[in-house]
Design an enzyme around this catalytic site. Structure first.
Site, PDB file in Angstrom:
ATOM      1  N   ALA A 129       0.827  -1.205   0.000  1.00 62.76           N
ATOM      2  CA  ALA A 129       0.000   0.000   0.000  1.00 62.76           C
ATOM      3  C   ALA A 129       0.862   1.256   0.000  1.00 62.76           C
ATOM      4  O   ALA A 129       1.296   1.720   1.053  1.00 62.76           O
ATOM      5  CB  ALA A 129      -0.922   0.007   1.227  1.00 62.76           C
ATOM      6  N   ASP A 239      -3.959  17.075   4.161  1.00 60.08           N
ATOM      7  CA  ASP A 239      -4.405  18.425   3.778  1.00 60.08           C
ATOM      8  C   ASP A 239      -3.600  19.481   4.526  1.00 60.08           C
ATOM      9  O   ASP A 239      -3.268  20.534   3.982  1.00 60.08           O
ATOM     10  CB  ASP A 239      -5.897  18.618   4.121  1.00 60.08           C
ATOM     11  CG  ASP A 239      -6.807  17.926   3.108  1.00 60.08           C
ATOM     12  OD1 ASP A 239      -6.305  17.461   2.062  1.00 60.08           O
ATOM     13  OD2 ASP A 239      -8.022  17.851   3.370  1.00 60.08           O
ATOM     14  N   ARG A 267      32.994  32.427 -10.472  1.00 59.53           N
ATOM     15  CA  ARG A 267      33.634  31.544 -11.442  1.00 59.53           C
ATOM     16  C   ARG A 267      33.904  32.305 -12.749  1.00 59.53           C
ATOM     17  O   ARG A 267      32.972  32.819 -13.374  1.00 59.53           O
ATOM     18  CB  ARG A 267      32.726  30.352 -11.712  1.00 59.53           C
ATOM     19  CG  ARG A 267      33.168  29.447 -12.842  1.00 59.53           C
ATOM     20  CD  ARG A 267      34.456  28.733 -12.530  1.00 59.53           C
ATOM     21  NE  ARG A 267      34.790  27.779 -13.572  1.00 59.53           N
ATOM     22  CZ  ARG A 267      35.945  27.123 -13.637  1.00 59.53           C
ATOM     23  NH1 ARG A 267      36.866  27.310 -12.702  1.00 59.53           N
ATOM     24  NH2 ARG A 267      36.168  26.274 -14.610  1.00 59.53           N
ATOM     25  N   GLY A 339      28.441  23.472 -12.900  1.00 62.78           N
ATOM     26  CA  GLY A 339      29.238  22.596 -13.766  1.00 62.78           C
ATOM     27  C   GLY A 339      29.777  21.394 -12.997  1.00 62.78           C
ATOM     28  O   GLY A 339      29.096  20.856 -12.127  1.00 62.78           O
ATOM     29  N   GLU A 363       4.499  11.654   1.026  1.00 59.32           N
ATOM     30  CA  GLU A 363       3.198  12.288   1.327  1.00 59.32           C
ATOM     31  C   GLU A 363       2.320  12.353   0.076  1.00 59.32           C
ATOM     32  O   GLU A 363       1.591  13.315  -0.146  1.00 59.32           O
ATOM     33  CB  GLU A 363       3.392  13.655   1.991  1.00 59.32           C
ATOM     34  CG  GLU A 363       3.922  13.461   3.407  1.00 59.32           C
ATOM     35  CD  GLU A 363       3.885  14.690   4.274  1.00 59.32           C
ATOM     36  OE1 GLU A 363       2.897  15.438   4.190  1.00 59.32           O
ATOM     37  OE2 GLU A 363       4.838  14.871   5.045  1.00 59.32           O
TER      38      GLU A 363
HETATM   39  C1  LIG Z   1      12.264   8.405   2.340  1.00 56.50           C
HETATM   40  C2  LIG Z   1      10.815   8.073   2.477  1.00 56.50           C
HETATM   41  C3  LIG Z   1      10.132   8.441   3.608  1.00 56.50           C
HETATM   42  C4  LIG Z   1       8.787   8.094   3.764  1.00 56.50           C
HETATM   43  N1  LIG Z   1       8.142   8.428   4.936  1.00 56.50           N
HETATM   44  C5  LIG Z   1       6.883   7.959   5.142  1.00 56.50           C
HETATM   45  C6  LIG Z   1       6.229   8.169   6.392  1.00 56.50           C
HETATM   46  O1  LIG Z   1       6.769   8.802   7.298  1.00 56.50           O
HETATM   47  N2  LIG Z   1       4.999   7.646   6.579  1.00 56.50           N
HETATM   48  C7  LIG Z   1       4.365   6.932   5.598  1.00 56.50           C
HETATM   49  O2  LIG Z   1       3.262   6.470   5.828  1.00 56.50           O
HETATM   50  N3  LIG Z   1       4.955   6.743   4.394  1.00 56.50           N
HETATM   51  C8  LIG Z   1       6.195   7.227   4.143  1.00 56.50           C
HETATM   52  N4  LIG Z   1       6.802   7.013   2.935  1.00 56.50           N
HETATM   53  C9  LIG Z   1       6.082   6.306   1.881  1.00 56.50           C
HETATM   54  C10 LIG Z   1       5.642   7.221   0.745  1.00 56.50           C
HETATM   55  O3  LIG Z   1       4.573   8.023   1.140  1.00 56.50           O
HETATM   56  C11 LIG Z   1       5.304   6.336  -0.464  1.00 56.50           C
HETATM   57  O4  LIG Z   1       6.551   5.886  -0.959  1.00 56.50           O
HETATM   58  C12 LIG Z   1       4.530   7.055  -1.525  1.00 56.50           C
HETATM   59  O5  LIG Z   1       3.241   7.312  -1.091  1.00 56.50           O
HETATM   60  C13 LIG Z   1       4.475   6.270  -2.842  1.00 56.50           C
HETATM   61  O6  LIG Z   1       4.185   4.947  -2.654  1.00 56.50           O
HETATM   62  P1  LIG Z   1       5.088   3.808  -3.340  1.00 56.50           P
HETATM   63  O7  LIG Z   1       6.480   4.153  -3.036  1.00 56.50           O
HETATM   64  O8  LIG Z   1       4.599   2.517  -2.899  1.00 56.50           O
HETATM   65  O9  LIG Z   1       4.898   4.004  -4.876  1.00 56.50           O
HETATM   66  P2  LIG Z   1       3.783   3.325  -5.791  1.00 56.50           P
HETATM   67  O10 LIG Z   1       2.451   3.617  -5.223  1.00 56.50           O
HETATM   68  O11 LIG Z   1       4.152   1.924  -6.051  1.00 56.50           O
HETATM   69  O12 LIG Z   1       3.965   4.175  -7.107  1.00 56.50           O
HETATM   70  C14 LIG Z   1       4.947   3.895  -8.116  1.00 56.50           C
HETATM   71  C15 LIG Z   1       4.738   4.883  -9.253  1.00 56.50           C
HETATM   72  O13 LIG Z   1       3.439   4.711  -9.791  1.00 56.50           O
HETATM   73  C16 LIG Z   1       2.714   5.911  -9.785  1.00 56.50           C
HETATM   74  N5  LIG Z   1       1.307   5.673  -9.524  1.00 56.50           N
HETATM   75  C17 LIG Z   1       0.768   4.811  -8.626  1.00 56.50           C
HETATM   76  N6  LIG Z   1      -0.553   4.892  -8.647  1.00 56.50           N
HETATM   77  C18 LIG Z   1      -0.883   5.806  -9.579  1.00 56.50           C
HETATM   78  C19 LIG Z   1      -2.101   6.326 -10.078  1.00 56.50           C
HETATM   79  N7  LIG Z   1      -3.283   5.929  -9.603  1.00 56.50           N
HETATM   80  N8  LIG Z   1      -2.046   7.290 -11.031  1.00 56.50           N
HETATM   81  C20 LIG Z   1      -0.870   7.718 -11.520  1.00 56.50           C
HETATM   82  N9  LIG Z   1       0.312   7.257 -11.091  1.00 56.50           N
HETATM   83  C21 LIG Z   1       0.303   6.307 -10.128  1.00 56.50           C
HETATM   84  C22 LIG Z   1       3.356   6.706  -8.665  1.00 56.50           C
HETATM   85  O14 LIG Z   1       3.145   8.104  -8.820  1.00 56.50           O
HETATM   86  C23 LIG Z   1       4.814   6.327  -8.782  1.00 56.50           C
HETATM   87  O15 LIG Z   1       5.418   7.116  -9.777  1.00 56.50           O
HETATM   88  C24 LIG Z   1       8.124   7.379   2.748  1.00 56.50           C
HETATM   89  C25 LIG Z   1       8.824   7.047   1.598  1.00 56.50           C
HETATM   90  C26 LIG Z   1      10.147   7.355   1.439  1.00 56.50           C
HETATM   91  C27 LIG Z   1      10.849   6.941   0.207  1.00 56.50           C
END
Ligand SMILES: Cc1cc2nc3c(=O)[nH]c(=O)nc-3n(C[C@H](O)[C@H](O)[C@H](O)COP(=O)(O)OP(=O)(O)OC[C@H]3O[C@@H](n4cnc5c(N)ncnc54)[C@H](O)[C@@H]3O)c2cc1C
Ligand SMILES: Cc1cc2nc3c(=O)[nH]c(=O)nc-3n(C[C@H](O)[C@H](O)[C@H](O)COP(=O)(O)OP(=O)(O)OC[C@H]3O[C@@H](n4cnc5c(N)ncnc54)[C@H](O)[C@@H]3O)c2cc1C
Lengths: 385, 269
Positions: A129, A239, A267, A339, A363
């Site tokens: 998720a 939000d 530079r 550069g 987020e």
């Molecule tokens: C360093 C870091 C810190 C984080 N901190 C937190 C935190 O504190 N708490 C927390 O709960 N989460 C956290 N996260 C999780 C973060 O919110 C998720 O990584 C993010 O919501 C995306 O989910 P995913 O990585 O599973 O990507 P995916 O959902 O697998 O998405 C992969 C790609 O598909 C695209 N995509 C997916 N669905 C759609 C759609 N319906 N339409 C168009 N494009 C789509 C996405 O935009 C993305 O480009 C963190 C992540 C990182 C990397």
């Protein structure tokens, strides 16, 4: 630009600026290199009262709102996104309690978060998720006076470092999206543990870990709002917090722009400072214009959120998506202006570029922000017919 | 515990320049700051208070705008402040300054500890701290680099020396002057800044301190500044090399040739 900030808002900027200049800048490269959590810096930030900017005074805070949070976050981000992420994630963890918590929950947790005595975190994402939050598998089952949590949250900022976690879990799978609920889990609760610290491309000073719930028992009183409110709590939290991510974008873009201008002035190539070449000037002009536009939108969105307006999802998403796309572009261009120097670890802009990338992902990815905006446009269009 | 921190408002040394014509300091347009060493003294005071309770009062003698430095100190966490200001205080040397500060301290009594910076970055004498202690009849230690322990009636400190440090135990009340090794000053807090805006700061003039005009300011001073100037920089220099015996010999010959050693002394060797 004069954004007509109040005296209090100016103070927030001043303090955050001072911390950024005097404390963060000298150590940011080392924290990044060593992937070291900025414990000492967070203590300094705590002592300055910044953790409480958006928490009401009756809970020990400063009584500001989204804009106050944005101002602090922007200044810290100008120096280091790794530090500002650790700071801002505590606010993210606090919002569910602030927005939906009972009086008792607020009294118990907010003063500690406001003073920085305890750090908070927010846990929604799981391996199944990400963008599709509805796919979470972590469950919370009621047993007498307790809830029993089972499951694993992934990539949680401040994981392992924070003391207070707000977590979304399924209480009734049959109810679908209405079957999720929000809980407060404390470090040290039985059955609550952490995975290994992730190694990252950027914001390396921040800590990202798994939250592991294995028959984790928490008192019933840790439920936030009512059962079934989980995703509403999460969406309302975003939000509030998304303009803050936009402010991170404005801050890092500003930091990169300043580095690029200074470098451009000193530079010399072809016998002249490179800033005198029109191609470089135009790049800097675009960077400055985009950064200012992002700032204006973030502040406007934050003020709109603070006005108590009901439907803020669209503007909040706009502030996030625009300012963070600007951050990616401006930091990339800053590397270009410097550069080969820009590509070297000895200078701060390559780190800014690596750091900026996360802003387009967490987020809610920027694709998801555009979905939110698009859906709202569709709704609004429907209403007008 | 009541801790008094003496702080001086000074021109920001990073901005100060000399007028090339008159060789005097150009003070116009130069921002005033709290003497940097005094921020370490303030931090030391705040830490003792945070640990043991009590209050920190900041005290300064200066022109009316020195109040800004007191408000800044409040934003760092000082509880109270007092300003000593009067036209009659102008032009004070370290003698008159320490006299005036001593009278100010008496207004704030009782107290347990007075903290000063090692020296002021403009006047640079490092005399005011010890002078103040003498005036008040207090035991004191200068160049304190660490406070090891604070008890009800005594304090243990480390005093920085050229070749290490001394450990001293001093009975309270006492006065310390501190060096920058002692701590890292905190940043101002939001709540402190809010309080600094509105807090009432008492102002004491010569009459309030029961001081005669002849005891304060220029007329109460033994030193009179004739002229402030930048010393001419001589670029000519010579490094003496080799074993110590040879260096000493070369130095002696050098001084003799320049007639910097009286003939009879030189000749007696
Ligand atoms: C360093 C870091 C810190 C984080 N901190 C937190 C935190 O504190 N708490 C927390 O709960 N989460 C956290 N996260 C999780 C973060 O919110 C998720 O990584 C993010 O919501 C995306 O989910 P995913 O990585 O599973 O990507 P995916 O959902 O697998 O998405 C992969 C790609 O598909 C695209 N995509 C997916 N669905 C759609 C759609 N319906 N339409 C168009 N494009 C789509 C996405 O935009 C993305 O480009 C963190 C992540 C990182 C990397
Ligand atoms: C431009 C200039 C003009 C001057 N003109 C004269 C003059 O006309 N006649 C004359 O006699 N002297 C003059 N002085 C010297 C002046 O008297 C000293 O600066 C002053 O007495 C304080 O001594 P100091 O700066 O050496 O402080 P130091 O002894 O080096 O300061 C040590 C510590 O004492 C405390 N302290 C010092 N001053 C104060 C204060 N005012 N309030 C509170 N705490 C304080 C601080 O904690 C400080 O860290 C002049 C100095 C300057 C820079």
């Amino acid at each position: 630009m004069d954004y007509f900030l109040t005296e209090e808002q100016q103070m927030i900027k001043e303090i955050a600026h001072k911390i950024a200049e005097e404390r963060i800048k000298p150590v940011r490269a080392e924290l990044d290199e060593k992937e070291e959590f900025p414990t000492e810096l967070l203590k300094v930030i705590a002592q300055s009262d910044l953790f409480g900017v958006a928490i009401p005074q009756e809970y020990g805070g400063f009584g500001g709102g989204c804009l106050e949070n944005c101002l602090a976050v922007e200044e810290l981000s100008r120096a280091c996104l790794g530090v500002s992420t650790s700071f801002a994630a505590s606010g993210l963890g606090a919002y569910p309690i602030l927005l939906f918590g009972s009086e008792e929950q607020k009294q118990t947790y907010l003063p500690d978060i406001a003073s920085g005595r305890r750090l908070a975190a927010f846990g929604l994402t799981e391996s199944t998720a990400g963008s599709d939050a509805g796919g979470i598998l972590t469950t919370a089952q009621i047993r007498g006076d307790e809830y029993i949590l089972n499951g694993t949250k992934q990539w949680i900022t401040n994981g392992g470092e924070a003391e207070i976690y707000t977590v979304i879990a399924i209480t009734d799978r049959a109810k679908g999206a209405r079957g999720a609920s929000a809980f407060i889990v404390e470090k040290g609760d039985p059955g609550f543990g952490f995975g290994k610290k992730e190694s990252k491309m950027g914001i390396r000073a921040s800590a990202t870990r798994e939250l592991v719930f294995n028959q984790c028992r928490i008192p019933k009183s840790r439920l936030i709002a009512r059962e079934g409110m989980g995703f509403i709590v999460a969406m309302k939290t975003f939000d509030q917090s998304r303009p803050g991510v936009g402010a991170q974008g404005v801050g890092v873009a500003q930091g990169a722009l300043e580095e690029a201008i200074q470098y451009g002035r000193t530079r010399v190539q072809f016998g002249k400072p490179i800033i005198t070449f029109q191609a470089v000037q135009h790049m800097l002009a675009d960077m400055a214009t985009q950064t200012e536009a992002a700032r204006a939108l973030v502040y406007a969105a934050a003020r709109f959120v603070d006005s108590g307006a009901k439907d803020v999802s669209k503007i909040s998403a706009m502030a996030k998506v625009f300012a963070t796309d600007v951050a990616m572009k401006v930091t990339t261009d800053a590397v270009q202006v410097l550069g080969g120097t820009g590509y070297m670890r000895d200078y701060p802009v390559e780190k800014m570029m690596r750091d900026a990338k996360i802003l387009q992902i967490y987020e809610g990815t920027n694709q998801i922000q555009r979905n939110v905006i698009g859906q709202e446009l569709n709704k609004e269009g429907g209403r007008k017919k | 515990m009541h801790i008094i921190v003496c702080l001086k408002q000074v021109p920001d040394a990073r901005q100060v320049r000399l007028d090339p014509e008159t060789h005097t300091l150009i003070r116009q347009g130069v921002e005033s700051i709290i003497n940097p060493y005094d921020l370490y003294a303030l931090e030391a005071g705040l830490r003792i208070r945070d640990e043991r309770g009590g209050k920190v009062t900041v005290l300064t003698m200066g022109p009316p705008q020195a109040e800004d430095s007191l408000r800044e100190a409040i934003s760092y966490g000082a509880d109270e402040a007092a300003l000593l200001s009067d036209r009659a205080f102008a032009g004070a040397d370290t003698w008159a300054t320490s006299f005036t500060l001593a009278r100010g301290v008496e207004k704030l009594a009782p107290f347990d500890l007075i903290l000063c910076g090692k020296q002021a970055v403009d006047g640079d004498t490092a005399q005011v701290g010890p002078g103040l202690a003498e005036r008040l009849g207090l035991p004191y230690a200068t160049w304190v680099r660490k406070i090891e322990a604070v008890e009800e009636d005594r304090i243990r400190v480390q005093r920085l020396m050229d070749d290490g440090y001394d450990r001293l135990e001093i009975t309270l009340p006492a006065l310390l002057t501190v060096v920058k090794e002692i701590n890292e000053p905190r940043v101002p807090s939001l709540k402190g800044k809010m309080r600094a805006k509105t807090q009432k700061i008492p102002l004491y003039g010569a009459a309030d301190l029961g001081a005669d005009a002849g005891q304060v300011g220029l007329s109460g001073s033994y030193t009179q500044v004739m002229r402030v100037f930048a010393p001419v920089r001589r670029r000519e220099r010579e490094m003496l090399q080799g074993p110590v015996e040879k260096q000493v010999h070369d130095l002696w010959v050098n001084l003799k040739n320049r007639q910097l050693i009286p003939f009879d002394v030189a000749g007696s060797r």
